[in-house]
Write an enzyme that holds these catalytic residues in place. Sequence first.
Site, PDB file in Angstrom:
ATOM      1  N   GLU A 121       2.584 -10.459  13.995  1.00  0.00           N
ATOM      2  CA  GLU A 121       1.696 -10.067  13.056  1.00  0.00           C
ATOM      3  C   GLU A 121       1.359 -11.287  12.387  1.00  0.00           C
ATOM      4  OE1 GLU A 121       1.699  -7.572   8.930  1.00  0.00           O
ATOM      5  OE2 GLU A 121       2.642  -6.732  10.498  1.00  0.00           O
ATOM      6  N   CYS A 165       0.734  -7.472   3.468  1.00  0.00           N
ATOM      7  CA  CYS A 165      -0.065  -7.902   4.672  1.00  0.00           C
ATOM      8  C   CYS A 165      -1.482  -7.158   4.702  1.00  0.00           C
ATOM      9  CB  CYS A 165       0.903  -7.535   5.914  1.00  0.00           C
ATOM     10  SG  CYS A 165       1.122  -5.972   6.059  1.00  0.00           S
TER      11      CYS A 165
END
Length: 503
Positions: A240, A277
């Site tokens: 990620e 995020c």
Amino acid sequence: MWSVDPRTGKRRERVTDEATAPDVDAAVQAAHAALPALADRTTRAAFLRAAAKRLEAAREEIVSTADAESALGEPRLSGELGRTTGQLRAFADEIEDGGYLGVIIDHADATLAPPRPDLRRYKLPIGVVAVYAASNFPLAFSVPGGDTASALAAGCPVVVKAHPDHPATSALCGAALRAAAAESGLPEDVVSVVYGFDAGVELVRHPLVAAAGFTGSVRGGRALYDAAAARPRPIPFHGELGSLNPVVVTPAAVAERAEAIGEGLSGSMTLGTGQFCVKPGLVFVPAGEDGDRMLGTLTERLNAAAPGHLLDDRMREAFLDGVAARSALGPVETPVTPQTGDDGRAVRPGLLTVTADALGDEHELLLEECFGPVTVAVRYGDQSEVEEVLDRLGGSLTATVHLGEAEAAGTDGAATALLARLTPLAGRVLVNGWPTGVAVATAQHHGGPYPATTSTSTSVGATAIERWLRPVVYQDTPGPLLPPELRDDNPLGLPRRIDGRRE
């Protein structure tokens, strides 16, 4: 490795040495040797539940240590610890259910053309997994976090490369996991923690590491991804990396609830000092008075927001430099200018605005993530301008649309078309909400097209276990030689699909 207080920049304590290449090799070798011990599903489930209990028993020390190393605040970290232990228990349930094994049996059928042999398929653990801990979630995406929990649930030993921002927290959590393993009758080396930049590089290159999970920056993640692909035997790298998380506010939505949307955006983009995020980093706002009202409320809320500390000095400087570079791009305006607080270390949030028709090739920086409490508002005149900007975006973890009441009711096809347009950009599409806050649920998907992630899998939710499994098929294998999971009498009571029908 030293533990450092981000509020003061001062060292707190020396935690451990950085791991050498022999240290990493020893950890991986020990993990590989522990692989057979994880084969029993009942033992694995008990281990994960024991780990959750031990983390909870050490709650006070873990939370206070994590706060001292991250400045995220004890209330937030206490909630994160609850999320972490919840993940561990959820994966224990997943192990016991057994559906993740994907058992499929097709009996031999000579009447088909071509004839079908007896085929029996299920999934096996892939091997030792390397986990790279995240900076912004010292618990839920770090040593005891989702990557570790899902890999252990799959039956894979784990070697975690601790994040340098929270070595003391990592040591506490690693010790709790290893103690839980021993309590459950497993070798402690089913989980190990290594420290240091070089250790991370050695880990992804080790021939016995079979897969890796990473949460962090585009630059760091891409370097490790490339190293994983360049190995003589490449391995899956589930990374990620970076996410802009675009939000489209329609004219109908902003006409109906401009102030509410502005207030909601303020809360979402500043949550955790903008270090989530899924922070909304690019917001399409209609031109005109309604959009002005929305941005007026947003500006008001941001100006009133208390300064917050970022995770370390490097991130604070990168945030301030990143906003300054974006602000210097004409004709970008800065209704709210980020700045440091009275202590010179905390930062205040920021807001940048630009018109869609002014976004030229020289403005690409505005279409990239800036980690921290800032967002870019793009003022647009019609849907075609939104489309042109969306065409330039990379993948994100989320994409959000705020619709008016009639649009949400589906009275015309415009809202459906907008959702269809956003879907290829993200792994999670939201309507009339905000992306911060990722529920740990069976149906959750936390991933997205590159650069959001380097694979199509999720790192949150029950299906995260799939990253650490590989399928194998047995053909025309006598019953006594089959694994118990694939025998006709189903001694383990697993959910299965037999000859096209679910059992």
